[in-house]
Scaffold this motif. Structure first.
Motif, PDB file in Angstrom:
ATOM      1  N   ASN A   1       0.853  -1.175   0.000  1.00  0.00           N
ATOM      2  CA  ASN A   1       0.000   0.000   0.000  1.00  0.00           C
ATOM      3  C   ASN A   1       0.894   1.232   0.000  1.00  0.00           C
ATOM      4  N   ARG A   2       0.310   2.379  -0.169  1.00  0.00           N
ATOM      5  CA  ARG A   2       1.115   3.601  -0.301  1.00  0.00           C
ATOM      6  C   ARG A   2       1.930   3.917   0.940  1.00  0.00           C
ATOM      7  N   GLN A   3       1.411   3.633   2.106  1.00  0.00           N
ATOM      8  CA  GLN A   3       2.121   3.959   3.347  1.00  0.00           C
ATOM      9  C   GLN A   3       3.072   2.847   3.786  1.00  0.00           C
ATOM     10  N   ARG A   4       3.089   1.708   3.083  1.00  0.00           N
ATOM     11  CA  ARG A   4       3.914   0.537   3.440  1.00  0.00           C
ATOM     12  C   ARG A   4       3.588   0.033   4.846  1.00  0.00           C
ATOM     13  N   ARG A   5       2.356   0.254   5.264  1.00  0.00           N
ATOM     14  CA  ARG A   5       1.907  -0.258   6.555  1.00  0.00           C
ATOM     15  C   ARG A   5       1.583  -1.739   6.425  1.00  0.00           C
ATOM     16  N   ILE A   6       1.756  -2.421   7.524  1.00  0.00           N
ATOM     17  CA  ILE A   6       1.406  -3.837   7.537  1.00  0.00           C
ATOM     18  C   ILE A   6      -0.104  -3.948   7.680  1.00  0.00           C
ATOM     19  N   GLU A   7      -0.703  -4.685   6.761  1.00  0.00           N
ATOM     20  CA  GLU A   7      -2.129  -4.964   6.851  1.00  0.00           C
ATOM     21  C   GLU A   7      -2.313  -6.466   6.983  1.00  0.00           C
ATOM     22  N   MET A   8      -3.241  -6.835   7.844  1.00  0.00           N
ATOM     23  CA  MET A   8      -3.545  -8.242   8.034  1.00  0.00           C
ATOM     24  C   MET A   8      -5.024  -8.436   7.765  1.00  0.00           C
ATOM     25  N   ASP A   9      -5.325  -9.147   6.692  1.00  0.00           N
ATOM     26  CA  ASP A   9      -6.709  -9.416   6.320  1.00  0.00           C
ATOM     27  C   ASP A   9      -7.046 -10.844   6.709  1.00  0.00           C
ATOM     28  N   GLU A  10      -8.059 -10.989   7.569  1.00  0.00           N
ATOM     29  CA  GLU A  10      -8.457 -12.327   7.995  1.00  0.00           C
ATOM     30  C   GLU A  10      -9.057 -13.071   6.814  1.00  0.00           C
ATOM     31  N   ILE A  11      -8.554 -14.283   6.580  1.00  0.00           N
ATOM     32  CA  ILE A  11      -9.062 -15.061   5.455  1.00  0.00           C
ATOM     33  C   ILE A  11      -9.783 -16.334   5.887  1.00  0.00           C
ATOM     34  N   ALA A  12      -9.515 -16.812   7.104  1.00  0.00           N
ATOM     35  CA  ALA A  12     -10.151 -18.054   7.540  1.00  0.00           C
ATOM     36  C   ALA A  12     -10.007 -18.234   9.043  1.00  0.00           C
ATOM     37  N   VAL A  13     -10.832 -19.139   9.564  1.00  0.00           N
ATOM     38  CA  VAL A  13     -10.730 -19.612  10.944  1.00  0.00           C
ATOM     39  C   VAL A  13     -10.618 -21.118  10.847  1.00  0.00           C
ATOM     40  N   ILE A  14      -9.660 -21.686  11.579  1.00  0.00           N
ATOM     41  CA  ILE A  14      -9.471 -23.129  11.522  1.00  0.00           C
ATOM     42  C   ILE A  14      -9.610 -23.751  12.901  1.00  0.00           C
ATOM     43  N   ASN A  15     -10.139 -24.975  12.911  1.00  0.00           N
ATOM     44  CA  ASN A  15     -10.274 -25.754  14.130  1.00  0.00           C
ATOM     45  C   ASN A  15      -9.323 -26.932  14.004  1.00  0.00           C
ATOM     46  N   ILE A  16      -8.306 -26.956  14.824  1.00  0.00           N
ATOM     47  CA  ILE A  16      -7.263 -27.974  14.735  1.00  0.00           C
ATOM     48  C   ILE A  16      -7.781 -29.348  15.144  1.00  0.00           C
ATOM     49  N   ARG A  17      -8.764 -29.393  16.019  1.00  0.00           N
ATOM     50  CA  ARG A  17      -9.251 -30.690  16.512  1.00  0.00           C
ATOM     51  C   ARG A  17     -10.056 -31.448  15.474  1.00  0.00           C
ATOM     52  N   ASN A  18     -10.961 -30.742  14.796  1.00  0.00           N
ATOM     53  CA  ASN A  18     -11.805 -31.452  13.828  1.00  0.00           C
ATOM     54  C   ASN A  18     -11.411 -31.185  12.381  1.00  0.00           C
ATOM     55  N   GLY A  19     -10.411 -30.318  12.163  1.00  0.00           N
ATOM     56  CA  GLY A  19      -9.928 -30.061  10.818  1.00  0.00           C
ATOM     57  C   GLY A  19     -10.759 -29.091  10.000  1.00  0.00           C
TER      58      GLY A  19
ATOM     59  N   VAL B   1     -12.043 -25.827   8.291  1.00  0.00           N
ATOM     60  CA  VAL B   1     -11.483 -24.570   7.808  1.00  0.00           C
ATOM     61  C   VAL B   1     -12.653 -23.764   7.273  1.00  0.00           C
ATOM     62  N   LYS B   2     -12.929 -22.624   7.908  1.00  0.00           N
ATOM     63  CA  LYS B   2     -14.037 -21.770   7.480  1.00  0.00           C
ATOM     64  C   LYS B   2     -13.484 -20.476   6.910  1.00  0.00           C
ATOM     65  N   PRO B   3     -13.726 -20.243   5.625  1.00  0.00           N
ATOM     66  CA  PRO B   3     -13.296 -18.963   5.053  1.00  0.00           C
ATOM     67  C   PRO B   3     -13.980 -17.815   5.779  1.00  0.00           C
ATOM     68  N   HIS B   4     -13.272 -16.708   5.886  1.00  0.00           N
ATOM     69  CA  HIS B   4     -13.805 -15.535   6.579  1.00  0.00           C
ATOM     70  C   HIS B   4     -14.659 -14.717   5.610  1.00  0.00           C
ATOM     71  N   GLY B   5     -15.876 -14.428   6.028  1.00  0.00           N
ATOM     72  CA  GLY B   5     -16.761 -13.590   5.221  1.00  0.00           C
ATOM     73  C   GLY B   5     -16.993 -14.174   3.840  1.00  0.00           C
ATOM     74  N   GLU B   6     -16.786 -13.351   2.827  1.00  0.00           N
ATOM     75  CA  GLU B   6     -16.992 -13.756   1.438  1.00  0.00           C
ATOM     76  C   GLU B   6     -15.723 -14.304   0.792  1.00  0.00           C
ATOM     77  N   HIS B   7     -14.648 -14.393   1.564  1.00  0.00           N
ATOM     78  CA  HIS B   7     -13.365 -14.829   0.998  1.00  0.00           C
ATOM     79  C   HIS B   7     -13.457 -16.274   0.521  1.00  0.00           C
ATOM     80  N   VAL B   8     -12.926 -16.524  -0.663  1.00  0.00           N
ATOM     81  CA  VAL B   8     -12.813 -17.884  -1.193  1.00  0.00           C
ATOM     82  C   VAL B   8     -11.328 -18.256  -1.130  1.00  0.00           C
ATOM     83  N   LEU B   9     -11.035 -19.343  -0.436  1.00  0.00           N
ATOM     84  CA  LEU B   9      -9.648 -19.755  -0.261  1.00  0.00           C
ATOM     85  C   LEU B   9      -9.074 -20.297  -1.566  1.00  0.00           C
ATOM     86  N   SER B  10      -7.897 -19.796  -1.922  1.00  0.00           N
ATOM     87  CA  SER B  10      -7.200 -20.286  -3.114  1.00  0.00           C
ATOM     88  C   SER B  10      -6.556 -21.631  -2.787  1.00  0.00           C
TER      89      SER B  10
END
Length: 141
Positions: A25-43, A45-54
């Motif tokens: 980005n123009r300011q070179r700030r670090i941005e972190m966009d949430e893409i998923a939530v994962i549950n390690i116990r049952n495996g 993986v839920k994409p966050h919002g409308e995000h489609v995981l590549s």
């Protein structure tokens, strides 16, 4: 400056939130966009919002989950080895330093916990011995 990883995993109970890390980005700030939530116990993986995981994101998440499971398994066995140490230290404490009041406070709980543990260990050992005997019998027969 060291290059940042492309993904960040925020550990939480039973899994993690997965973020894509960007500085494009123009300011070179670090941005972190949430893409998923994962549950390690049952495996799960839920994409966050409308995000489609590549495919790449799915592969990175699968690799992280495998590594995380290995770390947690190592911690589990390390905790058990520590428990053995604590049992030995507790024995020494009970024999050499504990007052009657201290012993009155913990004896029943310790005895029940040790009885429960012993019952499980004996049952599991018997199951393994029986399974091994059955395997040996089938191999010979």
């Amino acid at each position: 400056m060291t290059e940042l990883p492309e993904y960040y995993f925020r550990i939480r109970d039973n899994g993690a939130a997965v973020f894509r890390v960007t500085t494009e980005n123009r300011q070179r700030r670090i941005e972190m966009d949430e893409i998923a939530v994962i549950n390690i116990r049952n495996g799960n993986v839920k994409p966050h919002g409308e995000h489609v995981l590549s495919d790449e994101e799915q592969a990175v998440i699968a690799d992280w989950m495998a590594e995380r499971r290995a770390v947690l398994a190592e911690r589990d066995i390390d905790d058990i080895h520590r428990a053995v140490d604590y049992l030995n230290l507790t024995t020494h404490w009970a024999q050499s330093r504990a007052s009657d009041e201290d012993l009155d406070d913990v004896t029943d709980r310790l005895l029940l916990a040790m009885h429960d543990l012993r019952s499980v260990l004996v049952r599991k050992k018997a199951d393994r011995v029986m399974a091994q005997a059955k395997t040996t019998e089938n191999a010979e027969g």
